[in-house]
Design a protein around this motif. Structure first.
Motif, short mmCIF file in Angstrom:
data_model
loop_
_atom_site.label_atom_id
_atom_site.label_comp_id
_atom_site.label_asym_id
_atom_site.label_seq_id
_atom_site.Cartn_x
_atom_site.Cartn_y
_atom_site.Cartn_z
N ASP A 45 0.83 -1.21 0.00
CA ASP A 45 0.00 0.00 0.00
C ASP A 45 0.87 1.26 0.00
O ASP A 45 0.59 2.22 -0.72
CB ASP A 45 -0.92 0.02 1.23
CG ASP A 45 -1.96 -1.07 1.21
OD1 ASP A 45 -2.35 -1.49 0.09
OD2 ASP A 45 -2.37 -1.53 2.29
N CYS A 46 1.89 1.25 0.82
CA CYS A 46 2.77 2.42 0.92
C CYS A 46 3.57 2.62 -0.37
O CYS A 46 3.75 3.76 -0.82
CB CYS A 46 3.71 2.28 2.11
SG CYS A 46 2.90 2.43 3.72
N LEU A 47 4.03 1.53 -0.97
CA LEU A 47 4.76 1.65 -2.23
C LEU A 47 3.85 2.18 -3.33
O LEU A 47 4.27 2.97 -4.17
CB LEU A 47 5.34 0.29 -2.63
CG LEU A 47 6.47 -0.24 -1.74
CD1 LEU A 47 6.86 -1.65 -2.16
CD2 LEU A 47 7.67 0.68 -1.80
N SER A 48 2.59 1.77 -3.29
CA SER A 48 1.62 2.29 -4.25
C SER A 48 1.42 3.78 -4.04
O SER A 48 1.29 4.55 -5.00
CB SER A 48 0.28 1.56 -4.11
OG SER A 48 0.41 0.19 -4.43
N GLU A 49 1.39 4.19 -2.77
CA GLU A 49 1.22 5.60 -2.46
C GLU A 49 2.41 6.42 -2.97
O GLU A 49 2.25 7.52 -3.50
CB GLU A 49 1.08 5.78 -0.93
CG GLU A 49 0.43 7.06 -0.52
CD GLU A 49 -1.07 7.07 -0.77
OE1 GLU A 49 -1.66 8.16 -0.69
OE2 GLU A 49 -1.65 6.02 -1.05
N ILE A 50 3.60 5.88 -2.81
CA ILE A 50 4.80 6.55 -3.32
C ILE A 50 4.74 6.63 -4.84
O ILE A 50 5.11 7.64 -5.45
CB ILE A 50 6.07 5.80 -2.86
CG1 ILE A 50 6.19 5.86 -1.34
CG2 ILE A 50 7.31 6.39 -3.51
CD1 ILE A 50 7.27 4.98 -0.77
N SER A 51 4.27 5.56 -5.47
CA SER A 51 4.12 5.57 -6.91
C SER A 51 3.15 6.67 -7.35
O SER A 51 3.37 7.35 -8.35
CB SER A 51 3.60 4.22 -7.40
OG SER A 51 3.31 4.25 -8.78
#
Length: 358
Positions: A45-51
């Motif tokens: 989820d956090c990596l998606s948010e960074i993306s």
């Protein structure tokens, strides 16, 4: 090429991480006073948010890498996510996510962003790369026109950035032409800037009013009287981009791109941002009283030179200063709200799971 690879990795990297038990596989967990989990964000989820930050805000890959390897940057990122999530939960609880205008705004922005992202996947990896040789050739080939427009003593170095923009715009116009020609065959595309509907793509139609509203808003934002000939030229250029966007949107939906994890993540990001902004506007900003003359004068003393407000006409300066006062008070009340929401929730962070995962 590197940006596309990086974005793809953000959605698959979770498979290469160490496996954690279900109880510990979270980076951020928010619980209410009764202990109920209101939000749980995993590494993915956090990596998606960074993306999303990369795609929607134009952050360079270096900034993303820094975020994943710097504890302070990561702490700032998580704090921002938590603040917005807390306000979003409050807004949903009070029904602000059901506002029809907000839902329309979310849908429109989603289509804008996803059609652009889908189009980026269609162009070559080096589409946005303009070499120095290309820019210098453009300068030499168009030297007479450039000197007539800018001045006889203009140098390449002075306008290199403007030349790059011009080259990219020309490339984009060529891409629009390719998209439209292909769509005429694949989707029976028909379009006209004077007909209604102005676009027909198979069974989908777009009313002319939709384009006219967008074009008129652009003219309004330009804030200047545009000669009729230039207005027609601008209209035709914008219409071609408008049609190409509609084609890309149609194709993206038809191909299933809207259902991909990346598209869903972006839609969730836009939804949270729009609902939160609506809540702040309706419950905080709208409650701020009209700034007094004393407050405006104090704002002028503090910000007049900093924002070049002292160079504006009196009426525009007063409006700008009033906006600064209102936004300052809005931010103060927002921080009070966030502090209260933090107090009412149990917030846990496990940021070590993200460090060095790039």
């Amino acid at each position: 090429m590197m940006k596309k690879i990086f974005l793809a990795l953000l959605f698959t990297i979770i498979s290469s991480l160490f496996l954690y038990s279900e109880d510990t596989n979270w980076v951020i967990r928010i619980r209410d006073s009764q202990g109920n989990v209101k939000k749980l964000m995993t590494v993915q989820d956090c990596l998606s948010e960074i993306s999303n930050l990369t795609v929607l805000r134009g952050a360079p890959n270096d900034a993303v890498n820094l975020l994943l390897t710097n504890e302070f940057q990561l702490w700032q990122f998580s704090s921002q996510i938590i603040e917005q999530e807390l306000v979003y939960l409050k807004a949903v609880e009070e029904g602000y996510d059901k506002d029809e205008e907000v839902l329309k705004l979310i849908s429109k922005e989603r289509d804008n962003q996803l059609s652009q992202l889908y189009m980026q996947e269609k162009v070559s990896d080096d589409f946005a790369v303009v070499t120095d040789a290309e820019k210098r050739k453009f300068f030499n080939d168009n030297r007479a026109k450039i000197q007539a427009s800018v001045g006889p003593n203009v140098t390449y170095e002075q306008i290199a950035m403007e030349i790059e923009t011009t080259i990219l715009q020309e490339r984009m116009r060529n891409e629009y032409d390719k998209i439209l020609e292909s769509a005429k065959t694949n989707y029976n595309l028909k379009y006209s800037v004077t007909a209604d509907p102005c676009i027909t793509i198979e069974d989908k139609t777009v009313p002319l009013s939709e384009f006219n509203d967008m074009f008129n808003e652009s003219l309004k934002q330009a804030g200047a009287n545009i000669p009729a000939a230039l207005r027609i030229q601008a209209r035709d250029g914008m219409f071609k981009a408008f049609v190409a966007r509609e084609v890309m949107m149609y194709e993206a939906k038809k191909s299933g791109f809207y259902d991909t994890p990346q598209a869903k993540s972006i839609e969730n990001f836009l939804t949270r941002s729009a609902v939160t902004a609506n809540y702040i506007d309706k419950t905080i900003r709208s409650s701020i009283p009209k700034p007094t003359e004393e407050e405006i004068n104090l704002a002028y003393e503090k910000y007049g030179k900093m924002y070049n407000i002292d160079s504006l006409p009196y009426a525009d300066a007063q409006k700008a200063l009033a906006t600064l006062v209102t936004e300052s008070k809005t931010q103060q009340k927002y921080q009070i709200l966030v502090t209260d929401l933090r107090y009412r929730h149990n917030i846990e962070k496990n940021l070590d799971l993200l460090l060095n995962k790039n």
